[in-house]
Design a protein around this motif. Sequence first.
Motif, PDB file in Angstrom:
ATOM      1  N   VAL A 148     -31.063  -1.293 -42.130  1.00 43.19           N
ATOM      2  CA  VAL A 148     -31.041  -2.727 -41.890  1.00 43.19           C
ATOM      3  C   VAL A 148     -31.983  -3.476 -42.807  1.00 43.19           C
ATOM      4  CG1 VAL A 148     -32.839  -2.699 -40.118  1.00 43.19           C
ATOM      5  CG2 VAL A 148     -31.068  -4.445 -40.033  1.00 43.19           C
ATOM      6  N   ASN A 149     -33.047  -2.835 -43.285  1.00 40.35           N
ATOM      7  CA  ASN A 149     -34.019  -3.535 -44.115  1.00 40.35           C
ATOM      8  C   ASN A 149     -33.810  -3.302 -45.607  1.00 40.35           C
ATOM      9  OD1 ASN A 149     -35.453  -4.656 -41.980  1.00 40.35           O
ATOM     10  ND2 ASN A 149     -36.512  -2.733 -41.612  1.00 40.35           N
ATOM     11  N   SER A 150     -32.688  -2.658 -45.976  1.00 42.03           N
ATOM     12  CA  SER A 150     -32.450  -2.419 -47.392  1.00 42.03           C
ATOM     13  C   SER A 150     -32.236  -3.749 -48.098  1.00 42.03           C
ATOM     14  CB  SER A 150     -31.233  -1.516 -47.566  1.00 42.03           C
ATOM     15  OG  SER A 150     -30.093  -2.142 -47.052  1.00 42.03           O
ATOM     16  N   PHE A 151     -32.633  -3.800 -49.381  1.00 35.08           N
ATOM     17  CA  PHE A 151     -32.545  -5.045 -50.125  1.00 35.08           C
ATOM     18  C   PHE A 151     -31.730  -4.802 -51.381  1.00 35.08           C
ATOM     19  CE2 PHE A 151     -34.331  -8.206 -53.113  1.00 35.08           C
ATOM     20  CZ  PHE A 151     -33.949  -9.336 -52.427  1.00 35.08           C
ATOM     21  N   HIS A 168     -29.217   2.042 -35.028  1.00 32.53           N
ATOM     22  CA  HIS A 168     -30.425   1.620 -35.744  1.00 32.53           C
ATOM     23  C   HIS A 168     -30.346   0.118 -36.054  1.00 32.53           C
ATOM     24  CE1 HIS A 168     -33.740   1.998 -38.716  1.00 32.53           C
ATOM     25  NE2 HIS A 168     -33.047   1.086 -39.373  1.00 32.53           N
ATOM     26  N   LYS A 169     -29.191  -0.309 -36.540  1.00 28.27           N
ATOM     27  CA  LYS A 169     -29.004  -1.728 -36.868  1.00 28.27           C
ATOM     28  C   LYS A 169     -29.102  -2.593 -35.614  1.00 28.27           C
ATOM     29  CE  LYS A 169     -26.017  -2.932 -39.994  1.00 28.27           C
ATOM     30  NZ  LYS A 169     -24.749  -3.242 -40.717  1.00 28.27           N
ATOM     31  N   PHE A 170     -28.522  -2.126 -34.499  1.00 27.84           N
ATOM     32  CA  PHE A 170     -28.547  -2.861 -33.232  1.00 27.84           C
ATOM     33  C   PHE A 170     -29.987  -3.136 -32.792  1.00 27.84           C
ATOM     34  CE2 PHE A 170     -28.896  -2.317 -28.546  1.00 27.84           C
ATOM     35  CZ  PHE A 170     -28.241  -3.482 -28.155  1.00 27.84           C
ATOM     36  N   LEU A 171     -30.829  -2.101 -32.771  1.00 36.39           N
ATOM     37  CA  LEU A 171     -32.213  -2.270 -32.310  1.00 36.39           C
ATOM     38  C   LEU A 171     -33.018  -3.159 -33.253  1.00 36.39           C
ATOM     39  CD1 LEU A 171     -33.216   1.264 -30.952  1.00 36.39           C
ATOM     40  CD2 LEU A 171     -32.462  -0.747 -29.679  1.00 36.39           C
ATOM     41  N   ASN A 172     -32.807  -3.026 -34.549  1.00 34.06           N
ATOM     42  CA  ASN A 172     -33.573  -3.832 -35.492  1.00 34.06           C
ATOM     43  C   ASN A 172     -33.139  -5.287 -35.482  1.00 34.06           C
ATOM     44  OD1 ASN A 172     -35.613  -2.314 -37.429  1.00 34.06           O
ATOM     45  ND2 ASN A 172     -33.987  -0.872 -36.894  1.00 34.06           N
ATOM     46  N   ARG A 173     -31.880  -5.554 -35.187  1.00 31.31           N
ATOM     47  CA  ARG A 173     -31.453  -6.946 -35.036  1.00 31.31           C
ATOM     48  C   ARG A 173     -32.128  -7.584 -33.823  1.00 31.31           C
ATOM     49  NH1 ARG A 173     -25.009  -6.132 -36.398  1.00 31.31           N
ATOM     50  NH2 ARG A 173     -25.111  -6.774 -38.586  1.00 31.31           N
ATOM     51  N   ARG A 218     -14.773  13.117 -32.407  1.00 32.16           N
ATOM     52  CA  ARG A 218     -15.991  12.909 -31.636  1.00 32.16           C
ATOM     53  C   ARG A 218     -16.919  14.110 -31.814  1.00 32.16           C
ATOM     54  NH1 ARG A 218     -16.718  12.799 -25.149  1.00 32.16           N
ATOM     55  NH2 ARG A 218     -18.650  11.624 -25.068  1.00 32.16           N
ATOM     56  N   PHE A 219     -18.214  13.836 -31.941  1.00 32.39           N
ATOM     57  CA  PHE A 219     -19.261  14.831 -32.150  1.00 32.39           C
ATOM     58  C   PHE A 219     -19.217  15.455 -33.551  1.00 32.39           C
ATOM     59  CE2 PHE A 219     -18.710  15.345 -27.375  1.00 32.39           C
ATOM     60  CZ  PHE A 219     -19.730  14.456 -27.097  1.00 32.39           C
ATOM     61  N   SER A 220     -18.366  14.944 -34.429  1.00 32.18           N
ATOM     62  CA  SER A 220     -18.425  15.409 -35.817  1.00 32.18           C
ATOM     63  C   SER A 220     -19.639  14.779 -36.482  1.00 32.18           C
ATOM     64  CB  SER A 220     -17.150  15.018 -36.568  1.00 32.18           C
ATOM     65  OG  SER A 220     -17.101  13.602 -36.733  1.00 32.18           O
ATOM     66  N   ASP A 221     -20.079  15.389 -37.579  1.00 30.40           N
ATOM     67  CA  ASP A 221     -21.262  14.869 -38.277  1.00 30.40           C
ATOM     68  C   ASP A 221     -21.035  13.440 -38.759  1.00 30.40           C
ATOM     69  OD1 ASP A 221     -22.523  17.258 -37.850  1.00 30.40           O
ATOM     70  OD2 ASP A 221     -22.057  18.081 -39.836  1.00 30.40           O
ATOM     71  N   GLU A 222     -19.818  13.157 -39.216  1.00 27.34           N
ATOM     72  CA  GLU A 222     -19.504  11.802 -39.708  1.00 27.34           C
ATOM     73  C   GLU A 222     -19.602  10.779 -38.587  1.00 27.34           C
ATOM     74  OE1 GLU A 222     -15.765   9.354 -41.745  1.00 27.34           O
ATOM     75  OE2 GLU A 222     -15.591  11.500 -41.312  1.00 27.34           O
ATOM     76  N   PHE A 223     -19.031  11.131 -37.437  1.00 29.86           N
ATOM     77  CA  PHE A 223     -19.060  10.219 -36.286  1.00 29.86           C
ATOM     78  C   PHE A 223     -20.502   9.959 -35.833  1.00 29.86           C
ATOM     79  CE2 PHE A 223     -19.260   9.520 -31.715  1.00 29.86           C
ATOM     80  CZ  PHE A 223     -18.293   8.543 -31.506  1.00 29.86           C
ATOM     81  N   ILE A 224     -21.283  11.026 -35.709  1.00 31.94           N
ATOM     82  CA  ILE A 224     -22.659  10.906 -35.227  1.00 31.94           C
ATOM     83  C   ILE A 224     -23.502  10.073 -36.190  1.00 31.94           C
ATOM     84  CG2 ILE A 224     -24.771  12.209 -34.732  1.00 31.94           C
ATOM     85  CD1 ILE A 224     -22.941  14.472 -33.699  1.00 31.94           C
ATOM     86  N   GLU A 225     -23.329  10.294 -37.503  1.00 25.98           N
ATOM     87  CA  GLU A 225     -24.119   9.553 -38.482  1.00 25.98           C
ATOM     88  C   GLU A 225     -23.732   8.071 -38.505  1.00 25.98           C
ATOM     89  OE1 GLU A 225     -26.804   8.585 -41.535  1.00 25.98           O
ATOM     90  OE2 GLU A 225     -26.716  10.129 -39.972  1.00 25.98           O
ATOM     91  N   THR A 226     -22.426   7.784 -38.388  1.00 27.29           N
ATOM     92  CA  THR A 226     -21.976   6.388 -38.342  1.00 27.29           C
ATOM     93  C   THR A 226     -22.556   5.682 -37.126  1.00 27.29           C
ATOM     94  OG1 THR A 226     -19.904   6.980 -39.443  1.00 27.29           O
ATOM     95  CG2 THR A 226     -19.950   4.879 -38.292  1.00 27.29           C
ATOM     96  N   ARG A 227     -22.539   6.378 -35.994  1.00 26.69           N
ATOM     97  CA  ARG A 227     -23.103   5.779 -34.775  1.00 26.69           C
ATOM     98  C   ARG A 227     -24.613   5.603 -34.894  1.00 26.69           C
ATOM     99  NH1 ARG A 227     -21.391   7.499 -28.808  1.00 26.69           N
ATOM    100  NH2 ARG A 227     -19.815   5.950 -29.337  1.00 26.69           N
ATOM    101  N   ARG A 228     -25.300   6.584 -35.466  1.00 26.03           N
ATOM    102  CA  ARG A 228     -26.757   6.470 -35.616  1.00 26.03           C
ATOM    103  C   ARG A 228     -27.127   5.224 -36.417  1.00 26.03           C
ATOM    104  NH1 ARG A 228     -30.535   6.553 -38.984  1.00 26.03           N
ATOM    105  NH2 ARG A 228     -29.089   6.876 -40.719  1.00 26.03           N
ATOM    106  N   LYS A 229     -26.424   4.999 -37.528  1.00 26.73           N
ATOM    107  CA  LYS A 229     -26.700   3.819 -38.354  1.00 26.73           C
ATOM    108  C   LYS A 229     -26.459   2.537 -37.563  1.00 26.73           C
ATOM    109  CE  LYS A 229     -25.633   5.922 -42.842  1.00 26.73           C
ATOM    110  NZ  LYS A 229     -24.705   5.923 -43.998  1.00 26.73           N
ATOM    111  N   ALA A 230     -25.364   2.516 -36.778  1.00 27.64           N
ATOM    112  CA  ALA A 230     -25.046   1.316 -36.002  1.00 27.64           C
ATOM    113  C   ALA A 230     -26.084   1.067 -34.910  1.00 27.64           C
ATOM    114  CB  ALA A 230     -23.653   1.456 -35.385  1.00 27.64           C
TER     115      ALA A 230
END
Length: 318
Positions: free
Chosen positions: A7-10, A126-131, A112-124
């Motif tokens: 979220v803080n990338s520039f 992270h963005k939710f809490l920082n917003r 569900r529970f694939s690495d791609e799914f988990i990483e996409t959710r983690r980023k989302a």
Amino acid sequence: DTSLAEVNSFIPSMPTSPSSMTNQYKFDDERELRDLFITVDDPESHITAIETFITYRVVTKTSRGEFDSSEYEVRRRYQDFLWLKSKLEEAHPVLIIPPLPEKFIMKGMVERFSDEFIETRRKALHKFLNRIADHPTLTFNEDFKIFLTAQAWELSSHKKQGPSLLSRMGQTVRAVASSVRGGAKNRPEMFTEMNDYMETFSQKINVLDKIAHRIYKEERDYCNELKEYGPIHTLWSASEEDLAESLKGVASCIERCCRATEKRMAGLSESLLPILHEYVLYSEILMGVLKRRDQIQGELDSKVDALASKKTEKDLVS
């Protein structure tokens, strides 16, 4: 947001017009003034007799006086994030609460529970809490603080408290009253225009989202077919001496097409689909905020009418 990156990338390639340079200085100043930093990482699977779920580590660093410590580390599952969002909506009914990723994002596209799914959710997440942390009002919400600092058993105990009986009764009465009244009578023109705009925008962005997902599905099916045809031509070349070079050339061409298609699919799944879907989620959130605003307007109208009626009765008695 142009991607689901941190979220803080520039973006250094932003245009250097006077206005954009001013915005860049403001951005740098805001980073220096921030007093709450949150990171969501380290997903971990948990398997029980009843269910399988993922928890994420939430690390908080802060210099705020209302926190007892400067650093916290807790683990949270998706249901905890849902609880936080509902508490924020309850406490701030007319603020736009940032969207959460849905329970099954991009359904049918990733397992569900694939690495791609988990990483996409983690980023989302992270963005939710920082917003929320960057929001001037939501960042000081007490439930948000508890979410960041409480251990699992403390959070579970806090959840069980729930709203009081009188609060639940009040919500029920308001819901019934709003359903009977319908729309607000005295809604300001600004909110009517906003509501009409959002309805049109929501319809169009939903269509774009569906088309983008359909394109991705067709690209994926096409890529899978290419992956089958390439080896077939390679095997065919082994049994046809006169056509061997031509068939190998076709196989090589198919392989290059397959790589190009996979690259295009990666661009869709990383840069376009999440952004479009986030617009869909935000449009739904804003429509909900406008409806809650109408309910509050309706309550005000009802109380004004009741007050006028009481005043008339008082005048008659006098």
